[in-house]
Design a protein around this motif. Structure first.
Motif, PDB file in Angstrom:
ATOM      1  N   MET A  40      35.431   9.325 -44.177  1.00  0.00           N
ATOM      2  CA  MET A  40      36.056   9.959 -43.011  1.00  0.00           C
ATOM      3  C   MET A  40      34.994  10.418 -42.020  1.00  0.00           C
ATOM      4  O   MET A  40      35.117  10.212 -40.811  1.00  0.00           O
ATOM      5  CB  MET A  40      36.908  11.141 -43.491  1.00  0.00           C
ATOM      6  CG  MET A  40      37.593  11.952 -42.406  1.00  0.00           C
ATOM      7  SD  MET A  40      36.570  13.222 -41.633  1.00  0.00           S
ATOM      8  CE  MET A  40      36.083  14.194 -43.048  1.00  0.00           C
ATOM      9  N   ARG A  41      33.926  11.023 -42.535  1.00  0.00           N
ATOM     10  CA  ARG A  41      32.887  11.580 -41.662  1.00  0.00           C
ATOM     11  C   ARG A  41      32.110  10.485 -40.925  1.00  0.00           C
ATOM     12  O   ARG A  41      31.641  10.700 -39.803  1.00  0.00           O
ATOM     13  CB  ARG A  41      31.947  12.422 -42.520  1.00  0.00           C
ATOM     14  CG  ARG A  41      30.853  13.122 -41.758  1.00  0.00           C
ATOM     15  CD  ARG A  41      30.105  14.082 -42.661  1.00  0.00           C
ATOM     16  NE  ARG A  41      28.705  14.183 -42.290  1.00  0.00           N
ATOM     17  CZ  ARG A  41      27.833  14.994 -42.859  1.00  0.00           C
ATOM     18  NH1 ARG A  41      28.217  15.784 -43.839  1.00  0.00           N
ATOM     19  NH2 ARG A  41      26.578  15.021 -42.472  1.00  0.00           N
ATOM     20  N   ALA A  42      32.000   9.287 -41.534  1.00  0.00           N
ATOM     21  CA  ALA A  42      31.219   8.209 -40.919  1.00  0.00           C
ATOM     22  C   ALA A  42      31.781   7.784 -39.571  1.00  0.00           C
ATOM     23  O   ALA A  42      31.031   7.437 -38.652  1.00  0.00           O
ATOM     24  CB  ALA A  42      31.148   7.002 -41.862  1.00  0.00           C
ATOM     25  N   VAL A  43      33.111   7.793 -39.445  1.00  0.00           N
ATOM     26  CA  VAL A  43      33.736   7.314 -38.207  1.00  0.00           C
ATOM     27  C   VAL A  43      34.214   8.468 -37.324  1.00  0.00           C
ATOM     28  O   VAL A  43      34.817   8.233 -36.279  1.00  0.00           O
ATOM     29  CB  VAL A  43      34.932   6.378 -38.524  1.00  0.00           C
ATOM     30  CG1 VAL A  43      34.480   5.181 -39.350  1.00  0.00           C
ATOM     31  CG2 VAL A  43      36.039   7.124 -39.256  1.00  0.00           C
ATOM     32  N   LEU A  44      33.943   9.701 -37.739  1.00  0.00           N
ATOM     33  CA  LEU A  44      34.546  10.860 -37.076  1.00  0.00           C
ATOM     34  C   LEU A  44      34.105  11.009 -35.626  1.00  0.00           C
ATOM     35  O   LEU A  44      34.937  11.226 -34.734  1.00  0.00           O
ATOM     36  CB  LEU A  44      34.214  12.133 -37.859  1.00  0.00           C
ATOM     37  CG  LEU A  44      34.928  13.409 -37.420  1.00  0.00           C
ATOM     38  CD1 LEU A  44      36.443  13.236 -37.503  1.00  0.00           C
ATOM     39  CD2 LEU A  44      34.497  14.592 -38.281  1.00  0.00           C
ATOM     40  N   VAL A  45      32.806  10.889 -35.347  1.00  0.00           N
ATOM     41  CA  VAL A  45      32.331  11.108 -33.977  1.00  0.00           C
ATOM     42  C   VAL A  45      32.834  10.005 -33.045  1.00  0.00           C
ATOM     43  O   VAL A  45      33.111  10.258 -31.864  1.00  0.00           O
ATOM     44  CB  VAL A  45      30.789  11.220 -33.946  1.00  0.00           C
ATOM     45  CG1 VAL A  45      30.121   9.864 -34.116  1.00  0.00           C
ATOM     46  CG2 VAL A  45      30.317  11.877 -32.653  1.00  0.00           C
ATOM     47  N   LEU A  46      32.997   8.783 -33.554  1.00  0.00           N
ATOM     48  CA  LEU A  46      33.548   7.702 -32.730  1.00  0.00           C
ATOM     49  C   LEU A  46      35.046   7.922 -32.488  1.00  0.00           C
ATOM     50  O   LEU A  46      35.567   7.572 -31.425  1.00  0.00           O
ATOM     51  CB  LEU A  46      33.312   6.347 -33.400  1.00  0.00           C
ATOM     52  CG  LEU A  46      31.848   5.955 -33.619  1.00  0.00           C
ATOM     53  CD1 LEU A  46      31.752   4.532 -34.171  1.00  0.00           C
ATOM     54  CD2 LEU A  46      31.047   6.059 -32.321  1.00  0.00           C
ATOM     55  N   TYR A  47      35.718   8.493 -33.471  1.00  0.00           N
ATOM     56  CA  TYR A  47      37.126   8.857 -33.285  1.00  0.00           C
ATOM     57  C   TYR A  47      37.265   9.877 -32.160  1.00  0.00           C
ATOM     58  O   TYR A  47      38.154   9.774 -31.309  1.00  0.00           O
ATOM     59  CB  TYR A  47      37.669   9.415 -34.597  1.00  0.00           C
ATOM     60  CG  TYR A  47      39.035  10.052 -34.493  1.00  0.00           C
ATOM     61  CD1 TYR A  47      40.185   9.286 -34.347  1.00  0.00           C
ATOM     62  CD2 TYR A  47      39.177  11.443 -34.558  1.00  0.00           C
ATOM     63  CE1 TYR A  47      41.430   9.870 -34.256  1.00  0.00           C
ATOM     64  CE2 TYR A  47      40.427  12.038 -34.474  1.00  0.00           C
ATOM     65  CZ  TYR A  47      41.551  11.247 -34.315  1.00  0.00           C
ATOM     66  OH  TYR A  47      42.783  11.831 -34.221  1.00  0.00           O
ATOM     67  N   PHE A  48      36.377  10.856 -32.153  1.00  0.00           N
ATOM     68  CA  PHE A  48      36.409  11.858 -31.083  1.00  0.00           C
ATOM     69  C   PHE A  48      36.171  11.216 -29.714  1.00  0.00           C
ATOM     70  O   PHE A  48      36.854  11.527 -28.736  1.00  0.00           O
ATOM     71  CB  PHE A  48      35.342  12.922 -31.320  1.00  0.00           C
ATOM     72  CG  PHE A  48      35.611  13.830 -32.491  1.00  0.00           C
ATOM     73  CD1 PHE A  48      36.908  14.044 -32.939  1.00  0.00           C
ATOM     74  CD2 PHE A  48      34.568  14.472 -33.138  1.00  0.00           C
ATOM     75  CE1 PHE A  48      37.156  14.880 -34.023  1.00  0.00           C
ATOM     76  CE2 PHE A  48      34.803  15.305 -34.213  1.00  0.00           C
ATOM     77  CZ  PHE A  48      36.101  15.514 -34.662  1.00  0.00           C
ATOM     78  N   LYS A  49      35.195  10.312 -29.658  1.00  0.00           N
ATOM     79  CA  LYS A  49      34.799   9.761 -28.358  1.00  0.00           C
ATOM     80  C   LYS A  49      35.779   8.713 -27.841  1.00  0.00           C
ATOM     81  O   LYS A  49      36.172   8.747 -26.674  1.00  0.00           O
ATOM     82  CB  LYS A  49      33.400   9.144 -28.458  1.00  0.00           C
ATOM     83  CG  LYS A  49      32.926   8.544 -27.138  1.00  0.00           C
ATOM     84  CD  LYS A  49      31.494   8.051 -27.190  1.00  0.00           C
ATOM     85  CE  LYS A  49      31.083   7.481 -25.835  1.00  0.00           C
ATOM     86  NZ  LYS A  49      29.687   7.002 -25.824  1.00  0.00           N
ATOM     87  N   TYR A  50      36.179   7.793 -28.712  1.00  0.00           N
ATOM     88  CA  TYR A  50      36.943   6.643 -28.230  1.00  0.00           C
ATOM     89  C   TYR A  50      38.451   6.792 -28.392  1.00  0.00           C
ATOM     90  O   TYR A  50      39.216   6.138 -27.693  1.00  0.00           O
ATOM     91  CB  TYR A  50      36.483   5.375 -28.941  1.00  0.00           C
ATOM     92  CG  TYR A  50      35.043   5.037 -28.651  1.00  0.00           C
ATOM     93  CD1 TYR A  50      34.600   4.910 -27.347  1.00  0.00           C
ATOM     94  CD2 TYR A  50      34.121   4.865 -29.681  1.00  0.00           C
ATOM     95  CE1 TYR A  50      33.277   4.607 -27.066  1.00  0.00           C
ATOM     96  CE2 TYR A  50      32.795   4.555 -29.410  1.00  0.00           C
ATOM     97  CZ  TYR A  50      32.382   4.431 -28.105  1.00  0.00           C
ATOM     98  OH  TYR A  50      31.070   4.131 -27.824  1.00  0.00           O
TER      99      TYR A  50
END
Length: 732
Positions: A40-50
């Protein structure tokens, strides 16, 4: 609970090869839980941005706020487990909370739950943001709460004579952590990169969060299934609470007795002697000495945990084509666990023995200093990479400038004068780069066609020059262009139709729609690799292949001279509006190498040092302090991300590196004055004196009691004399 009750709660578990069967359930549980968390944490910042459409700074802030919470809640979990529920119930209850959080995150990423616009982006993000925040809070409480319990619960499964098996268990346990982390950071970015949706297609964050949620369900079920086989130790009180109470009493007592009539004491903790025994006070003193050295450590974690935020965002502007495979930006995080598996045995078996043979006094604190220095070097390396990336990025217009590019769709060379810029456009070609205009400008096309143009500030536009009217005068038709790098390394592609009929363009399941003559299609996001376009009208079809990189924006010109046939693609001309990423992701490997080397030397040594300098019954206190430094480090990142006004990302990297170097020097000075101790010997000395100290405290208490009773007797005697005197006087 009495000792008798504690013993009753223990039972002998079935064994295989000398190992309790129950540890199988604990190891599988930990593997699934770590897969769930790191996936979950691996894709979290991209989830926030995109997905949520947050900018880089805000995405980084929320990411590190979440990580900070994950490392603050272990203290709460340890207190609940040791003081009330016990480890087993704490793990079960908080795992349920954890699972609910993962499920909520998966639901929050379903983009078809709200009405979408034509690009598939939800119009109303409120429900997504609300669900995301609830999910992250539940996950932080769950993963943090069980963190201090699972490993200790595994250790409880072994009998006193199984010390060797217990040691092997911890090795397997930490291997399961790294295996879960490594696999999840490979798999979840692949899941994220898939397209999914009912009404519209988008990157599948719901799947990337859903699989970790499913693994957390598996982790919970496996752990509960083993319930009947576990050795469950009843809660016996939390040593952390006891230490805090002892320190609090010492401080309170010291300030209560500030007057000069009270004798000075060697150490401020000695003010706790009125309530606590000297053995406990000596143990707390040892813990406090180590916790004092923890003060500079958060700065290391402030840099280390940016692998999942700033470094992942940096990778989105790089080329991930490694030939035989294509790496997603969030998959670069796998470099860290891979290097850890290599570095740990190499450092322990080769590096440290070589240093010892050279007779260098490489103490644990010196090792930690070197680890901090390597982390600072990693951010200097990241800054150098960022500088090279910035050189390849286009100069997008500011809020006071408009940019324009021109395409000549007339089948002859055309002289163009735009403001002070003069150039000649060949047929079906564009000028090389965008031109900047800060106000209205005069546009002259050929010898006679002159007009005044006003561009919208902050935007990019393309003027498609066609022949218009009976006089065939060159006239521009304006289209709005991309004004930022395409998202997630994709390529934004559009087609300009100069052909004599209406065309339809597709690329697999991607549809550019119907394109009228002298019209431009909408932008379509096309992934990296060989794109196969089909251009059709009622008369025929043209197959056109183009190899796409990462992060480009291209306008494909279909000229008036276009004809269907085997060589139809030769006449199609690409105009590159935004160049693809040219700096390869492999250039991030040196910074990952340095940060991982720093982690191995710093983190492993730090825990080893703390354990060697702490009393045997207070190692959990230092573990809580260690996790607290990680939380504070992430808080530092979100403060800097919000407070720093640096416009260049490379400058922020240098700022963090500089701060860590300063802290490194401070820590080296603190380490120089630190004296290593043997806690076992100190505890033994005070243990021998403990009966004597108890007698002294008992004697003091008896003396105080006798003195108190004596004073009361005197007071009663005095009162009696006064009463007799008053009676005599009344008689008189």
């Amino acid at each position: 609970m009495a000792d008798k009750d504690i013993k009753k709660s223990k039972k002998k578990s079935a064994t295989v090869c000398g190992y309790p069967i129950s540890i199988f359930f604990i190891v599988v549980n930990e593997f699934c839980e770590r897969f769930s968390y790191y996936g979950m944490r691996a894709v979290l910042v991209l989830y926030f941005k995109y997905f949520l459409r947050w900018d880089d700074d805000f995405a980084t802030t929320i990411y590190h706020t979440f990580v900070a919470l994950c490392y603050l809640t272990p203290i709460l979990g340890a207190i609940v487990a040791d003081s009330w529920l016990g480890k087993f119930k704490t793990i079960v209850y908080l795992s349920i909370v954890y699972t609910l959080g993962q499920v909520v995150m998966a639901i929050s990423a379903i983009h078809d739950m709200t009405d979408g616009n034509k690009d598939g982006t939800p119009d109303d993000m409120t429900i997504h943001v609300a669900l995301s925040m609830v999910g992250l809070l539940l996950i932080a409480l769950g993963t943090g709460g069980i963190k201090p319990c699972v490993a200790a619960f595994g250790g409880d499964q072994f009998q006193d004579h199984q010390e060797k098996q217990r040691s092997t268990f911890f090795s397997i346990f930490y291997l399961s952590i790294n295996a879960g982390s490594l696999l999840s950071t490979i798999i979840t970015p692949i899941l994220r990169a898939q397209e999914c949706g009912i009404h519209t297609q988008q990157k599948c964050y719901s799947l990337a969060f859903g699989v970790p949620a499913a693994l957390m369900v598996v982790a919970l079920i496996v752990f509960i299934v083993g319930s009947g086989m576990y050795t469950k130790t009843a809660p016996q009180g939390n040593i952390l609470v006891k230490v805090c109470k002892c320190i609090g009493f010492a401080i309170k007592n010291r300030f209560r007795h500030r007057s000069s009539e009270y004798p000075k004491r060697t150490h401020w903790m000695d003010w706790a002697e009125e309530k606590y025994n000297k053995l406990l006070i000596a143990q707390v003193k040892m813990v406090v000495r180590v916790l004092f050295l923890y003060i500079p450590l958060p700065m290391f974690w402030a840099l280390f945990d940016q692998q999942g935020s700033r470094w992942t965002l940096q990778a989105t502007t790089m080329d991930g084509n490694f030939g035989i495979l294509t790496i997603q930006p969030d998959q670069m995080q796998t470099v860290n666990p891979i290097l850890i598996l290599v570095f740990v045995p190499v450092v322990d078996s080769v590096i440290y023995p070589l240093i010892a043979k050279c007779k260098l006094n490489f103490t644990p604190l010196k090792r930690m200093t070197v680890g901090m220095f390597l982390a600072a070097l990693a951010f200097i390396a990241a800054a150098l990479v960022q500088i090279q990336i910035d050189k390849t990025l286009p100069q997008f217009p500011s809020s006071t400038v408009g940019q324009a590019k021109f395409i000549n769709m007339i089948n002859r060379p055309l002289d163009v004068k735009a403001g002070t810029n003069e150039f000649t456009l060949q047929p079906f070609r564009a000028n090389e780069d965008y031109l900047n205009f800060d106000n209205k400008f005069e546009l002259t096309l050929g010898p006679n066609a002159t007009s005044e143009i006003s561009l919208e500030n902050g935007n990019r536009s393309t003027g498609v020059i066609v022949e218009s009217g009976s006089s065939s005068q060159p006239t521009p038709i304006w289209f709005t262009d991309m004004k930022s790098k395409p998202e997630q390394g994709a390529n934004t592609i559009r087609f300009l139709n100069g052909f004599g009929s209406v065309l339809n363009v597709t690329a697999g399941n991607l549809d550019f729609g119907v394109i009228d003559k002298n019209d431009m299609s909408n932008y379509v996001a096309v992934p990296q690799g060989l794109a196969k376009f089909q251009i059709k009208d009622d008369a025929g079809q043209c197959n056109y292949d183009y190899n796409l990189g990462f992060g480009s924006s291209i306008t494909f010109i279909i000229p008036t001279t276009f004809t269907f046939g085997p060589d139809c693609g030769l006449s199609i001309h690409p105009v590159i509006d935004i160049k693809p990423n040219t700096i390869h992701m492999a250039w991030q490997i040196p910074q990952y190498f340095l940060i991982t080397a720093g982690e191995v030397i710093f983190s492993v040594t730090g825990l080893e040092f703390a354990y060697s300098q702490a009393p045997s019954n207070m190692k959990s206190v230092l573990q809580a302090g260690w996790l607290l430094t990680v939380a504070v480090g992430n808080i530092i990142v979100l403060i800097v991300a919000e407070a720093a006004t640096l416009s260049d990302q490379w400058a922020e990297y240098i700022l963090f590196a500089s701060l860590l170097l300063v802290v490194c020097v401070v820590f080296a000075i603190m380490a120089h004055f630190y004296t290593y101790i043997d806690p076992t010997k100190i505890e033994a000395q005070f243990a021998e004196k403990e009966p004597e100290d108890k007698e002294k405290r008992k004697s003091v208490e008896m003396t105080k009691k006798d003195s108190f009773e004596h004073r009361n007797e005197d007071r009663r005697s005095s009162d009696s004399s006064s009463d007799e005197e008053e009676t005599a006087q009344s008689k008189i």
